[in-house]
Design a protein around this motif. Sequence first.
Motif, PDB file in Angstrom:
ATOM      1  N   LEU A  38      73.624 -26.673   6.150  1.00 14.72           N
ATOM      2  CA  LEU A  38      72.955 -27.941   6.483  1.00 14.72           C
ATOM      3  C   LEU A  38      71.566 -27.721   7.074  1.00 14.72           C
ATOM      4  CD1 LEU A  38      75.887 -30.044   8.020  1.00 14.72           C
ATOM      5  CD2 LEU A  38      74.782 -30.371   5.802  1.00 14.72           C
ATOM      6  N   VAL A  39      71.431 -26.716   7.963  1.00 11.66           N
ATOM      7  CA  VAL A  39      70.143 -26.534   8.644  1.00 11.66           C
ATOM      8  C   VAL A  39      69.200 -25.609   7.882  1.00 11.66           C
ATOM      9  CG1 VAL A  39      71.187 -26.913  10.912  1.00 11.66           C
ATOM     10  CG2 VAL A  39      70.940 -24.576  10.059  1.00 11.66           C
ATOM     11  N   GLY A  40      69.720 -24.914   6.848  1.00  8.61           N
ATOM     12  CA  GLY A  40      68.924 -23.928   6.134  1.00  8.61           C
ATOM     13  C   GLY A  40      67.938 -24.523   5.147  1.00  8.61           C
ATOM     14  N   GLU A  41      67.248 -23.619   4.432  1.00  6.45           N
ATOM     15  CA  GLU A  41      66.184 -24.036   3.518  1.00  6.45           C
ATOM     16  C   GLU A  41      66.699 -24.860   2.343  1.00  6.45           C
ATOM     17  OE1 GLU A  41      64.688 -20.575   1.159  1.00  6.45           O
ATOM     18  OE2 GLU A  41      66.000 -19.466   2.534  1.00  6.45           O
ATOM     19  N   HIS A  42      67.999 -24.691   2.005  1.00  3.77           N
ATOM     20  CA  HIS A  42      68.565 -25.460   0.898  1.00  3.77           C
ATOM     21  C   HIS A  42      69.232 -26.744   1.374  1.00  3.77           C
ATOM     22  CE1 HIS A  42      67.693 -22.057  -1.647  1.00  3.77           C
ATOM     23  NE2 HIS A  42      68.421 -21.262  -0.878  1.00  3.77           N
ATOM     24  N   SER A 284      73.312 -25.156  -2.164  1.00  5.40           N
ATOM     25  CA  SER A 284      74.274 -26.193  -2.556  1.00  5.40           C
ATOM     26  C   SER A 284      74.004 -26.718  -3.961  1.00  5.40           C
ATOM     27  CB  SER A 284      74.241 -27.352  -1.547  1.00  5.40           C
ATOM     28  OG  SER A 284      72.917 -27.831  -1.406  1.00  5.40           O
ATOM     29  N   SER A 285      72.753 -26.658  -4.418  1.00  5.36           N
ATOM     30  CA  SER A 285      72.432 -27.151  -5.769  1.00  5.36           C
ATOM     31  C   SER A 285      73.122 -26.304  -6.834  1.00  5.36           C
ATOM     32  CB  SER A 285      70.914 -27.144  -5.992  1.00  5.36           C
ATOM     33  OG  SER A 285      70.405 -25.820  -5.906  1.00  5.36           O
ATOM     34  N   VAL A 286      73.243 -24.988  -6.565  1.00  2.18           N
ATOM     35  CA  VAL A 286      73.960 -24.105  -7.502  1.00  2.18           C
ATOM     36  C   VAL A 286      75.433 -24.482  -7.551  1.00  2.18           C
ATOM     37  CG1 VAL A 286      74.648 -21.708  -7.959  1.00  2.18           C
ATOM     38  CG2 VAL A 286      72.332 -22.203  -7.165  1.00  2.18           C
ATOM     39  N   ILE A 288      76.746 -27.437  -6.877  1.00  3.52           N
ATOM     40  CA  ILE A 288      76.899 -28.742  -7.542  1.00  3.52           C
ATOM     41  C   ILE A 288      76.698 -28.604  -9.048  1.00  3.52           C
ATOM     42  CG2 ILE A 288      75.913 -31.067  -7.725  1.00  3.52           C
ATOM     43  CD1 ILE A 288      75.142 -30.747  -4.702  1.00  3.52           C
ATOM     44  N   ALA A 289      75.765 -27.712  -9.428  1.00  2.86           N
ATOM     45  CA  ALA A 289      75.454 -27.541 -10.853  1.00  2.86           C
ATOM     46  C   ALA A 289      76.515 -26.731 -11.595  1.00  2.86           C
ATOM     47  CB  ALA A 289      74.091 -26.866 -11.006  1.00  2.86           C
ATOM     48  N   SER A 290      77.306 -25.927 -10.850  1.00  3.50           N
ATOM     49  CA  SER A 290      78.266 -25.033 -11.523  1.00  3.50           C
ATOM     50  C   SER A 290      79.686 -25.174 -10.989  1.00  3.50           C
ATOM     51  CB  SER A 290      77.814 -23.584 -11.358  1.00  3.50           C
ATOM     52  OG  SER A 290      76.461 -23.418 -11.639  1.00  3.50           O
ATOM     53  N   PRO A 291      80.233 -26.400 -10.912  1.00  7.72           N
ATOM     54  CA  PRO A 291      81.591 -26.538 -10.375  1.00  7.72           C
ATOM     55  C   PRO A 291      82.640 -25.857 -11.250  1.00  7.72           C
ATOM     56  CG  PRO A 291      80.843 -28.608 -11.338  1.00  7.72           C
ATOM     57  CD  PRO A 291      79.673 -27.688 -11.327  1.00  7.72           C
ATOM     58  N   PHE A 292      82.446 -25.914 -12.585  1.00  6.79           N
ATOM     59  CA  PHE A 292      83.416 -25.309 -13.503  1.00  6.79           C
ATOM     60  C   PHE A 292      83.420 -23.789 -13.335  1.00  6.79           C
ATOM     61  CE2 PHE A 292      84.500 -23.456 -17.673  1.00  6.79           C
ATOM     62  CZ  PHE A 292      85.798 -23.948 -17.797  1.00  6.79           C
ATOM     63  N   LYS A 293      82.223 -23.200 -13.206  1.00 10.81           N
ATOM     64  CA  LYS A 293      82.111 -21.748 -13.037  1.00 10.81           C
ATOM     65  C   LYS A 293      82.790 -21.304 -11.734  1.00 10.81           C
ATOM     66  CE  LYS A 293      78.217 -19.948 -14.350  1.00 10.81           C
ATOM     67  NZ  LYS A 293      76.803 -19.499 -14.378  1.00 10.81           N
ATOM     68  N   SER A 356      75.380 -17.319  -4.197  1.00  7.49           N
ATOM     69  CA  SER A 356      75.787 -18.695  -3.858  1.00  7.49           C
ATOM     70  C   SER A 356      77.168 -19.013  -4.410  1.00  7.49           C
ATOM     71  CB  SER A 356      74.760 -19.700  -4.385  1.00  7.49           C
ATOM     72  OG  SER A 356      73.537 -19.562  -3.697  1.00  7.49           O
ATOM     73  N   ILE A 357      77.426 -18.581  -5.643  1.00  5.60           N
ATOM     74  CA  ILE A 357      78.749 -18.827  -6.245  1.00  5.60           C
ATOM     75  C   ILE A 357      79.833 -18.086  -5.464  1.00  5.60           C
ATOM     76  CG2 ILE A 357      80.178 -18.321  -8.277  1.00  5.60           C
ATOM     77  CD1 ILE A 357      77.698 -19.024  -9.978  1.00  5.60           C
ATOM     78  N   LEU A 358      79.550 -16.824  -5.087  1.00  4.42           N
ATOM     79  CA  LEU A 358      80.529 -16.051  -4.310  1.00  4.42           C
ATOM     80  C   LEU A 358      80.776 -16.690  -2.944  1.00  4.42           C
ATOM     81  CD1 LEU A 358      79.415 -12.385  -5.101  1.00  4.42           C
ATOM     82  CD2 LEU A 358      81.537 -13.488  -5.817  1.00  4.42           C
ATOM     83  N   LEU A 359      79.699 -17.177  -2.307  1.00  2.00           N
ATOM     84  CA  LEU A 359      79.865 -17.862  -1.020  1.00  2.00           C
ATOM     85  C   LEU A 359      80.719 -19.115  -1.174  1.00  2.00           C
ATOM     86  CD1 LEU A 359      76.252 -17.532   0.425  1.00  2.00           C
ATOM     87  CD2 LEU A 359      78.311 -16.547   1.422  1.00  2.00           C
TER      88      LEU A 359
END
Length: 655
Positions: A38-42, A284-286, A288-293, A356-359
Amino acid sequence: MSVHVEILAILMSAVVIVWLFRRLHLPAILAYLVAGMLVGEHGFAFAQEHVDYEHFAELGIVFLLFTLGLEFSLPKLIAMRHLVVTVGSLQVIISLIFFMIIALVTGQSFGSSFVIGGILALSSTAIVIRQLSESGAMKRKSGQISVAVLLFQDVAVVPLLILIPMFAQNSETSMLLALLTALVKGIVVVFLLLMSGKWFLPRLFNLVAQVRTDELFVLTTLLVTLVASALTQWFGLSMALGAFLAGMMLGESQYKHQLEADIRPYRDILLGLFFVTVGMKLDSSVLIASPFKILVVLIGFMTVKIIVIRKLAIMAGEQNKDAWASGIMLAQMGEFGFVLIALANQIKLLPVDVASILLGVGVISMAITPYMINHARVWGIWLSNEKVDNHENLEQLPANKKLKDHVIICGFGRIGQTVSRFLKQENVEFVAIDIDPLRVSKAREAGENILFGSSRKNELLHAAHLNNAKLVVIAFGEDKQSLEVIQKVRSLSPEVPILVRTRNDDNLVALQEAGADQVVPESLEGSLMLVSQVLSLTGVPFTRIYRRVQNERKNHYNHLHGFYQGENTNLGPEAIDRIEFAHAIHLNDDSFACGQSIKSLMLDPRRVVIVSLRREDVEMENPDENIVLCSQDTLIVRGKPIRVELVERFLQEGH
């Protein structure tokens, strides 16, 4: 944005989100990750200069590895060597190689593939051990398999922390040379630390302990941890390795628990900051963009780990249902996975989208872990198609067993068994309930009326004929579990008397308010028995001793609750709300209470109790409320610390 505002934003988000997650019974690690996101750059970009925080955050990992070293037990590792070697080591190696091959096939470099394999091969020691302890599943075979695997995973973290920075080398030759150099350096630094740990550290802490100053002990602990970390870093190795070795050296010392208690506040705060900085990198955009992955990776890696652990456990000679259950318990990604992600990000080894996906996968897998552990045994039985032949028959009493006016004993340890022996001598029927399958089997073989399972289950209480019982005795001594059992019993049978054993009086009021008719604190009962012996040996008649002891029990141990605080009294947040102090308030000529009766002061007995009044070397217990207080009187009062302070101010100043 100024640094102060950034720190304020981090702290505020961490406090709110950790509180919310703990209310939802979710791990604090997840809360810190979300706060960082929430507080980070993304996120809202409140803390854009998070690089400055990483140096402090790294100390969180240093202290985490130090406490891991303290808890690392070589004798325990040797005692469980069969499971550790056959299941733990092979699980890490096979899982790492499998995930590494999958990553290579999908186009990742060799270095990033190795990192991905290491991240996904590890499980969460913190969540699994805590959940197993709370549910009582640690004693089951599936729990023991899980602990053995986690033991090896904890050991495997250290070489992974050494190996991953090697992949930052440009060529295979330089990497191999660096690896050999690191091995030689590692042997030298381990030798130096172990020798100093054996000869120097025990003497150092003995000297510090003799001073009896808490601050010096804490400072010495921090100094030893950071010096060991700096030494390994100076040799070109991980700081975490030095901290782990320092903890391991001190793990066998008499100061182990004190060291762990001293380091814990620093570890938790800095570790929280570390996970916040990890969350800042979570895009978070990654997600949201890759829920299936994310879903495919999540299901895929958890399924592989379950199958690998299950197969290895069966090869080690374990039952099919236990093998399935342990696999389900260890399917998630661990907290050290986030550590490896952060390390790989620092040396630019993992692409941002992969990290991001691993996180995201790690956060989701850890969030569902408590649910999976709670249902692991049931799912394991279903997947194995086995009947729990050795447990199912223990969850019912022998056929045609009619019970009325009997005693139900919840917990059949030493206390529960002692109670049962006296009941048998008086020909009083009883039914015991215990969660240890071996103990239940042994007791059933000896002809005892005992049921296997948790006393919190409706089915077990019905099987014990709760509606016909004359008394329920809760004998296991764990206050949190006792509260849950009391609430369950009260919901099924509002009238049955409940007697609870507890180790001390910390939660006496809470247990009574939950519905317990009698609470027996071991520490206070021990005090009463000692007092009885002292009075008897000093010539006090037995009838008077018996009457005084009975009065104390009738008054809920009122005279035994308050105590005079000492230098080592725990005044931490977990204790301050439940302890009671005895405190002497000396009145002088200017005191507001002088010339007034105790009754006119209208002190609320629910907040503080006047234990005695001392006047001219004469002490009056439970003084009459009409007595008028004079200058130089000393009132002994008992109550919670903050209430005692308020009453003293009122007696002295009148407000």
